[in-house]
Design a protein around this motif. Structure first.
Motif, PDB file in Angstrom:
ATOM      1  N   MET B   1     -19.934  -9.707  88.961  1.00 48.57           N
ATOM      2  CA  MET B   1     -20.902  -9.484  87.906  1.00 48.57           C
ATOM      3  C   MET B   1     -21.423 -10.634  87.235  1.00 48.57           C
ATOM      4  SD  MET B   1     -19.782  -5.834  86.634  1.00 48.57           S
ATOM      5  CE  MET B   1     -18.167  -6.018  86.716  1.00 48.57           C
ATOM      6  N   GLU B   2     -21.001 -11.860  87.753  1.00 43.59           N
ATOM      7  CA  GLU B   2     -21.883 -12.936  86.688  1.00 43.59           C
ATOM      8  C   GLU B   2     -23.291 -12.751  87.165  1.00 43.59           C
ATOM      9  OE1 GLU B   2     -19.658 -16.462  87.150  1.00 43.59           O
ATOM     10  OE2 GLU B   2     -18.212 -15.447  85.933  1.00 43.59           O
ATOM     11  N   TYR B  11     -29.891  -5.449  90.103  1.00 44.94           N
ATOM     12  CA  TYR B  11     -30.544  -4.978  88.798  1.00 44.94           C
ATOM     13  C   TYR B  11     -32.121  -4.873  89.153  1.00 44.94           C
ATOM     14  CZ  TYR B  11     -26.233  -5.887  86.100  1.00 44.94           C
ATOM     15  OH  TYR B  11     -24.909  -5.970  85.647  1.00 44.94           O
ATOM     16  N   LEU B  15     -34.016  -1.319  88.764  1.00 45.93           N
ATOM     17  CA  LEU B  15     -35.296  -0.987  87.760  1.00 45.93           C
ATOM     18  C   LEU B  15     -36.286  -0.438  88.829  1.00 45.93           C
ATOM     19  CD1 LEU B  15     -36.280  -1.179  85.416  1.00 45.93           C
ATOM     20  CD2 LEU B  15     -37.182  -3.433  85.678  1.00 45.93           C
ATOM     21  N   LYS B  49     -31.795   9.559  88.030  1.00 41.05           N
ATOM     22  CA  LYS B  49     -32.214   8.293  87.268  1.00 41.05           C
ATOM     23  C   LYS B  49     -30.977   8.124  86.467  1.00 41.05           C
ATOM     24  CE  LYS B  49     -36.286   8.195  85.561  1.00 41.05           C
ATOM     25  NZ  LYS B  49     -37.501   8.694  84.847  1.00 41.05           N
ATOM     26  N   ALA B  50     -30.407   9.163  85.637  1.00 40.82           N
ATOM     27  CA  ALA B  50     -29.258   8.776  84.846  1.00 40.82           C
ATOM     28  C   ALA B  50     -28.219   8.241  85.668  1.00 40.82           C
ATOM     29  CB  ALA B  50     -28.833  10.187  84.296  1.00 40.82           C
ATOM     30  N   VAL B  53     -28.703   4.470  86.374  1.00 38.50           N
ATOM     31  CA  VAL B  53     -28.336   3.656  85.295  1.00 38.50           C
ATOM     32  C   VAL B  53     -26.833   3.606  84.956  1.00 38.50           C
ATOM     33  CG1 VAL B  53     -28.591   3.508  82.746  1.00 38.50           C
ATOM     34  CG2 VAL B  53     -30.484   4.187  84.119  1.00 38.50           C
ATOM     35  N   PHE B  57     -26.236  -0.077  85.801  1.00 41.60           N
ATOM     36  CA  PHE B  57     -26.335  -0.914  84.740  1.00 41.60           C
ATOM     37  C   PHE B  57     -25.165  -0.775  83.846  1.00 41.60           C
ATOM     38  CE2 PHE B  57     -31.446  -0.379  84.464  1.00 41.60           C
ATOM     39  CZ  PHE B  57     -31.527  -1.571  85.387  1.00 41.60           C
ATOM     40  N   MET B  58     -24.533   0.276  83.910  1.00 44.95           N
ATOM     41  CA  MET B  58     -23.247   0.504  83.194  1.00 44.95           C
ATOM     42  C   MET B  58     -21.997   0.323  84.114  1.00 44.95           C
ATOM     43  SD  MET B  58     -24.571   4.167  81.376  1.00 44.95           S
ATOM     44  CE  MET B  58     -23.847   4.101  79.667  1.00 44.95           C
ATOM     45  N   HIS B  59     -22.129  -0.272  85.208  1.00 43.40           N
ATOM     46  CA  HIS B  59     -21.157  -0.568  86.075  1.00 43.40           C
ATOM     47  C   HIS B  59     -20.110   0.522  86.216  1.00 43.40           C
ATOM     48  CE1 HIS B  59     -22.049  -4.593  83.883  1.00 43.40           C
ATOM     49  NE2 HIS B  59     -22.798  -4.381  85.090  1.00 43.40           N
ATOM     50  N   LEU B  60     -20.404   1.787  86.338  1.00 46.95           N
ATOM     51  CA  LEU B  60     -19.766   2.688  86.230  1.00 46.95           C
ATOM     52  C   LEU B  60     -18.905   2.890  87.775  1.00 46.95           C
ATOM     53  CD1 LEU B  60     -18.263   5.115  84.704  1.00 46.95           C
ATOM     54  CD2 LEU B  60     -20.246   6.698  85.807  1.00 46.95           C
ATOM     55  N   GLU B  63     -15.600   0.955  87.675  1.00 48.08           N
ATOM     56  CA  GLU B  63     -14.662   1.469  86.562  1.00 48.08           C
ATOM     57  C   GLU B  63     -13.469   2.211  87.351  1.00 48.08           C
ATOM     58  OE1 GLU B  63     -14.371   0.186  84.210  1.00 48.08           O
ATOM     59  OE2 GLU B  63     -16.478  -0.318  83.434  1.00 48.08           O
ATOM     60  N   ILE B  67     -11.991   6.365  83.447  1.00 47.04           N
ATOM     61  CA  ILE B  67     -13.138   6.094  82.854  1.00 47.04           C
ATOM     62  C   ILE B  67     -14.199   7.054  83.544  1.00 47.04           C
ATOM     63  CG2 ILE B  67     -14.991   4.509  82.259  1.00 47.04           C
ATOM     64  CD1 ILE B  67     -13.326   2.700  81.012  1.00 47.04           C
ATOM     65  N   VAL B  70     -13.465  10.446  81.721  1.00 44.01           N
ATOM     66  CA  VAL B  70     -13.801  10.300  80.551  1.00 44.01           C
ATOM     67  C   VAL B  70     -15.451  10.572  80.693  1.00 44.01           C
ATOM     68  CG1 VAL B  70     -14.409   8.905  78.676  1.00 44.01           C
ATOM     69  CG2 VAL B  70     -12.312   8.983  79.551  1.00 44.01           C
ATOM     70  N   CYS B  71     -16.091  10.148  81.486  1.00 46.12           N
ATOM     71  CA  CYS B  71     -17.643  10.230  81.786  1.00 46.12           C
ATOM     72  C   CYS B  71     -17.854  11.843  82.134  1.00 46.12           C
ATOM     73  CB  CYS B  71     -18.033   9.035  82.562  1.00 46.12           C
ATOM     74  SG  CYS B  71     -19.702   9.118  82.765  1.00 46.12           S
TER      75      CYS B  71
END
Ligand code: HEM
Ligand SMILES: [Cu+2]
Lengths: 753, 120
Positions: B1-2, B11, B15, B49-50, B53, B57-60, B63, B67, B70-71
Motif C-alpha cells: 500500500m505504499e 485509488y 474515485l 459506494k460505502a 470506500v 480507501f479504508m483498506h477493509l 483487514e 476488524i 467490528v465493522c
C-alpha cells in the motif's frame, strides 16, 4: 537498593505512594489510580443519592405527609434516579474495580490507551458537573425523560440530558479501551479459555457499552434539539411519535441494566470458587451465558412499553424474547450453586455478599418473569412491583456485587485489611435492611400502589411504614461499610500476601501493586480456578513468594511521567486500529438512530417527505457529494504517502483534503442560509427537523475531521512521521472516510427521494 | 500500500467508480419514475459506494476478520433497532393501541393533521 533495605526499611513504593499530591492523581494515567478516583466519586454520589432516597422514604412514611411538597417529591425521585443510574451504577463496576483489576488479571502493565482512560474520567467529572447544575433546576421528568413531557423547552431537562450524554461518552471510552485491552494485551499463556470470568463479563459489558450507548446519545441529542428548536421527532404536535422516544430510550436502557449487572456476576464467579475451595463449575457455560445475555439484551427493550401503545405483534414478540433472558441468567445461578456444592465453604464477608447476590438476584429475576408476561404486566406496570423488581436487580444485584468485590479485593487495592467482624455486622444490616425495604413493595405493587406518587390512600400505610423503617437500617448498614473500609484504607493492619488464598493472577504481585503492576510480564500456565487439585498448594506457595519478592524488589521507583511503555510498536499499531474501528462503529450507531427515525417517518409520510425534499437543491447536494468523495481520495493518498515516508507528500495531500472540506462547508453554509431565508428554520415539519439534525451533526463531524487534519498536518510539519510510524495519519484517514460514508447515505435520502 | 503507481491506480479507479455511481444515483432518484423502486435503488447504490470506500480507501479488504466483525456488528445492531421499532409502528391498529384511540396509524394520522409541509 540494597543499602536502602539495610538502613531504614522505608516502605516500598507502590502505585499509591509513587507520586504525591492531588494533582498527581488528577493527571495520572495509571489504571489503578483512575479506578480509585472513579470509586471515590461514585461512592460520593451513591451516598448523595441514598440521602435523597431516605428523604423520599420519609415522605412516604405517612399517608398525606407534607414533609416534601408534591413538586419537591417529583424532583427528588428524579434526582435520586439520575444520580444512582447515570453517576453511580452505569460507570459502576467496570470503571472502578474493572479499571483497577483488568490489566492485573490479564498480566498487562496498563490498559491499551491509558490517556484515553484518564480522559474518560475527566469526561465523567464534566458530566457530573452538568448533572450537579441540573440538580438545582427542578427537573421532574423521572430518570426516563419520557417525551412529550420532557420536550417543553425547559433548561433543566436540557442540562440534565446533556449531562447524561456526556456521561455516555465517558462510558463508551471505557468500553472501547477494555475491548482493545482484552484483545491485544493479554500476557503469554492467557488464552481465551483461561481468561478470568470477571474479565469475560467486562468484555461482554464493553460490547454493550459501545453498541448501546451511541443510541442513547442520539436520543438525548434529539431531545435537546427538540427542546431548543423543535425537531418534531418526538412531538405529537408536529406529527412525531412519543412512543418512538421510548423505543430509542429502552434500546439503550435495557442493555444498560446488563451493563450494570454483568460485571457483578463476574465478581461472584471469582469469589465463589475461592471461598468454596473448588474449581468453578461450568466455566464455558458461564462464558457463553455472559455473551448470551449481552446478545439477548438488545432484543428485549420493548418489555418496558407493553402498555405504552405498542402494537400487539410487537408486544407478543418482545414478551417472548424477554423470557429468553431467564435462560442464561439461570445457567449462571446453577453454576454458582454447583460450584459451592460439596465445597468446603467459608463465610468471610466477600462470600456473604456473594451469596446474598445469588439469593437476591433470584428474587429479582423471577419477579422479572412476572413483568415479562403481558397479562400480569398490564397490572404491575408503573406500580411498586416494578420499583421492587429493579431495586432487587440493581441494588440487590449490581450494588451488592460491587460491595462483594470491594471486600474481596480490598487487601490488594490498599495493602491493608478491614475489620472482619464489623464487615459482617454491616453486611447483615444491609441485607436485612434491603429486604425489609423492598419485599413490602412487591406487596404494595400487587395491591395497586402506583410509583412516582407523593402520597397514597391510608390502606397502604402499614407496608410503607415497614419499608421506610428498614430503609434507614439499610442506609445505616452502608454507612458502616463505608466507615469500616475508609478507616482500614488508612489505618488498617497490613495485609499478608494473598490473604484469601486465591489463584488469581492479580494476587501474584505485591499488595498494593507497584505502578507497573508486574516487574516482568508474567507467563500463565493454567486457568485460575484450579482449587483442590494436587498442584494447588504448590501454586499458592509460588504465588505468595512472587508477591513477597515483588514487595522487596520494589525499591524506590522513579516517579513515572505519562503512561508506561507497555506495548510493542506493532502491538500499539494494532491496538490503535482496532480502537479506531470500534469508535467508527459507535459513530455509525449514533447516526443510525437518526436513520432509524428517518425510515420510520419516511414510510409513514411518503407524500410529505417527497414534497419537502424538493425544497433542497439537488445540484448543490451532488456537488457536495463529488467534493467529499474527492476529499476521501486525497485522504487515501495522504495515508499511502505516509506509508512511503514522504513527508511533503502527506502535507500536500492533507492540504487538498482540507480544501475540499472547506468547500463542502461553504456550500453547506449557502444551503442553510437559503433555508433560513425561506423560514424553514425552526423546522416546520419532521422532514426539516431530520434534515437539520442529520446534516448539522454531519457538518459537526466534518469540522472535527478538519481539526484532526490540521493536527496531523502540524505533526507532519514537525517530521513526526516515518516509514515505520504513521499511525495517526492512518487513524485520521479512517475517521475522514467515515464522514464521507455517512454523507453517501444522507445525500440520496434527503436530496433525491 | 505504499504510494506507488499501482496503488495510485487503484485509488483513481475507486474515485471514478464512486463518481459514476453518484451520477447513477442522481438519475435513479430524480429522473427515473418515483416510488419505492427508486428509493430502494438509491439505497442500494449508496451501499455500493460505502462498500467501495470501506474496501479500498479504508483498506477493509486487507483487514483481519476481527476488524471486519467490528465493522459489521453495528450494522446488525442497527437493523435490530430498525426492525423492532418498525415491527411496532407498522402493525399498530386502533384496538391495540390505547394511545392512538380514535386515530389511525399514529404517525400517519398525526402528521396529516400537522403542517403539510412547505408546499405553499
Ligand atoms: C430475568 C431477568 C429480567 C427480566 C425478565 C426483567 C423484566 C423486566 C420488565 C418486563 C420490566 C418492565 C416492567 C414495567 O415497567 O412494567 C422491567 C423493569 C426494569 N428492570 Fe428488569 N428484568 C430482568 C432483569 C433486570 C436486571 C438484571 C436489571 C438491572 C440490573 C433490571 C432493571 C430494571 C429496571 C431499572 C426497570 C424499570 C425501569 C423504570 O421503569 O424506571 N432488570 N424488567
Ligand atoms: Cu428491561
Amino acid at each position: 537498593m540494597n543499602e536502602n533495605t539495610a538502613n531504614e526499611p522505608s516502605p516500598p513504593l507502590n502505585y499509591l505512594t509513587a507520586e504525591r499530591g492531588i494533582w498527581s492523581w488528577w493527571m495520572s494515567t495509571d489504571h489503578k489510580r483512575i479506578g480509585l478516583m472513579y470509586l471515590g466519586s461514585m461512592i460520593f454520589f451513591f451516598f448523595l443519592g441514598g440521602f435523597i432516597a431516605l428523604a423520599i422514604r420519609s415522605q412516604l412514611f405517612r399517608a398525606g405527609s407534607t414533609l416534601l411538597a408534591p413538586q419537591s417529591y417529583n424532583v427528588a425521585f428524579t434526582i435520586h434516579g439520575v444520580i444512582m443510574i447515570f453517576l453511580f451504577i452505569v460507570p459502576g463496576v467496570p470503571a472502578t474495580l474493572g479499571n483497577f483489576l483488568l490489566p492485573l488479571m490479564i498480566g498487562a502493565k496498563d490498559v491499551a490507551f491509558p490517556r484515553m482512560n484518564r480522559l474518560s474520567y475527566w469526561i465523567y467529572a464534566l458530566g457530573a458537573l452538568f448533572a450537579f447544575g441540573a440538580l438545582f433546576m427542578g427537573v421532574d421528568t423521572g430518570w426516563t425523560f419520557y417525551a412529550p413531557y420532557s420536550i417543553q423547552n425547559r433548561w433543566g431537562v436540557v442540562t440534565m440530558t446533556l449531562a447524561a450524554f456526556v456521561l455516555g461518552f465517558s462510558s463508551i471510552l471505557t468500553g472501547l479501551n477494555f475491548l482493545v485491552t482484552i484483545h491485544k494485551l493479554r500476557c503469554p499463556g492467557m488464552s481465551w479459555n483461561r481468561l478470568p470470568l470477571f474479565v469475560w463479563t467486562l468484555y461482554a459489558t464493553a460490547i454493550l457499552q459501545v453498541v448501546a450507548t451511541p443510541v442513547i446519545g442520539i436520543t438525548l441529542l434529539l431531545l435537546i434539539l427538540e427542546n431548543l428548536f423543535g425537531v418534531g421527532v418526538f412531538n405529537p404536535a408536529m406529527g412525531g411519535d412519543p412512543v418512538l422516544f421510548q423505543h430509542f430510550f429502552w434500546f439503550y436502557s435495557h442493555p444498560v441494566v446488563y451493563i450494570m449487572i454483568l460485571p457483578s456476576m463476574g465478581i461472584i464467579s471469582e469469589i465463589v470458587p475461592v471461598f468454596s475451595r473448588k474449581p468453578i463449575f461450568g466455566y464455558k457455560a458461564l462464558v457463553a451465558a455472559s455473551i448470551g445475555i449481552a446478545v439477548i439484551s438488545v432484543l428485549v427493550w420493548g418489555h418496558h412499553m407493553f402498555v405504552a401503545g405498542m402494537s400487539d405483534a410487537a408486544r407478543i414478540a418482545f414478551s417472548l424474547l424477554t423470557f429468553l433472558v431467564a435462560v442464561p441468567t439461570a445457567v449462571k445461578v446453577f453454576n454458582w450453586l454447583s460450584t459451592m456444592y460439596k465445597g468446603s465453604i467459608s463465610f468471610e464477608s466477600p462470600m456473604l455478599y456473594a451469596m446474598a447476590f445469588i439469593f437476591l438476584f433470584m428474587i429479582a429475576g423471577t419477579s422479572g418473569i412476572h413483568l415479562a408476561t403481558l397479562a400480569t404486566d398490564a397490572h404491575y406496570h408503573d406500580t411498586y412491583f416494578v420499583v421492587a423488581h429493579f431495586h432487587y436487580t440493581i441494588q440487590g444485584g449490581a450494588v451488592i456485587g460491587l460491595y462483594a468485590g470491594l471486600h474481596f479485593w480490598f487487601p490488594l487495592i490498599f495493602g491493608r485489611v478491614y475489620n472482619e467482624k464489623l464487615a459482617r455486622l454491616a453486611f447483615w444490616m444491609v441485607f436485612i435492611g434491603f429486604n425489609g425495604t423492598f419485599l413490602p413493595q412487591f406487596a404494595l405493587g400487587m395491591e395497586g400502589m402506583p410509583r412516582r406518587y407523593f402520597t397514597y390512600p391510608a390502606e397502604f400505610e402499614p407496608l410503607h411504614q415497614v419499608s421506610t423503617v428498614f430503609a434507614f437500617l439499610n442506609g445505616t448498614g452502608y454507612s458502616l461499610v463505608l466507615l469500616n473500609l475508609l478507616y482500614a484504607a488508612f489505618r488498617g493492619k497490613r495485609s499478608p500476601a494473598n490473604p484469601w488464598g486465591s489463584l488469581g493472577l492479580e494476587w501474584s504481585t505485591s499488595l498494593p501493586p507497584p505502578h507497573d503492576n508486574f516487574e516482568r510480564i508474567p507467563v500463565v500456565e493454567d486457568w485460575s480456578y484450579g482449587y483442590a487439585q494436587p498442584q494447588t498448594a504448590v501454586r499458592l506457595k509460588q504465588m505468595e513468594e512472587a508477591s513477597r519478592a515483588a514487595q522487596l524488589h520494589q525499591g524506590p521507583q522513579t516517579p513515572h511521567e505519562g503512561p508506561p511503555r507497555h506495548m510493542q510498536p506493532e502491538q500499539a499499531y494494532d491496538a490503535a486500529k482496532l480502537g479506531m474501528w470500534i469508535f467508527l462503529g459507535t459513530e455509525i450507531l449514533l447516526f443510525g438512530g437518526l436513520f432509524c427515525a428517518y425510515i420510520i417517518y419516511r414510510l409513514a409520510n411518503l407524500e410529505l417527505f417527497a414534497t419537502a425534499s424538493r425544497h433542497l437543491s439537488w445540484p448543490l447536494g451532488t456537488l457536495n457529494t463529488v467534493i467529499l468523495l474527492t476529499s476521501s481520495y486525497f485522504m487515501a493518498r495522504a495515508v499511502s504517502r505516509a506509508r512511503s515516508g514522504d513527508n511533503d507528500g502527506i502535507i500536500r495531500c492533507l492540504d487538498l483534503t482540507l480544501l475540499c472540506a472547506l468547500a463542502f462547508l461553504v456550500i453547506k453554509g449557502f444551503e442553510y442560509a437559503a433555508k433560513f431565508e425561506h423560514h424553514l428554520f425552526p423546522p416546520p415539519n419532521i422532514y426539516f427537523g431530520l434534515y437539520f439534525a442529520t446534516t448539522g451533526l454531519h457538518a459537526l463531524h466534518v469540522l472535527c475531521g478538519m481539526g484532526v487534519i490540521v493536527w496531523l498536518r502540524g505533526l507532519a510539519e514537525n517530521e513526526r512521521f516515518s516509514k515505520t510510524y504513521f499511525t495517526p495519519v492512518e487513524m485520521g484517514g479512517l475517521y475522514w472516510h467515515l464522514v464521507d460514508v455517512i454523507w453517501i447515505y444522507l445525500f440520496p435520502l434527503l436530496y433525491l427521494i | 500500500m505504499e504510494d506507488n503507481a499501482s496503488t495510485i491506480r487503484v485509488y483513481r479507479s475507486t474515485l471514478l467508480a464512486l463518481l459514476a455511481l453518484t451520477v447513477l444515483t442522481v438519475y435513479t432518484g430524480k429522473f427515473a419514475p418515483p416510488g419505492l423502486g427508486s428509493i430502494a435503488g438509491v439505497i442500494i447504490i449508496a451501499s455500493l459506494k460505502a462498500g467501495l470506500v470501506a474496501a479500498f480507501f479504508m483498506h477493509l479488504r486487507f483487514e483481519s476478520r476481527l476488524i471486519i466483525a467490528v465493522c459489521l456488528y453495528p450494522l446488525v445492531v442497527l437493523s435490530l433497532l430498525i426492525g423492532g421499532t418498525y415491527l411496532d409502528v407498522a402493525t399498530r391498529t386502533k384496538e391495540a393501541s390505547p394511545a392512538a384511540a380514535g386515530e389511525e396509524q399514529i404517525p400517519q394520522q398525526r402528521s396529516g393533521a400537522a403542517s403539510p409541509g412547505p408546499s405553499h
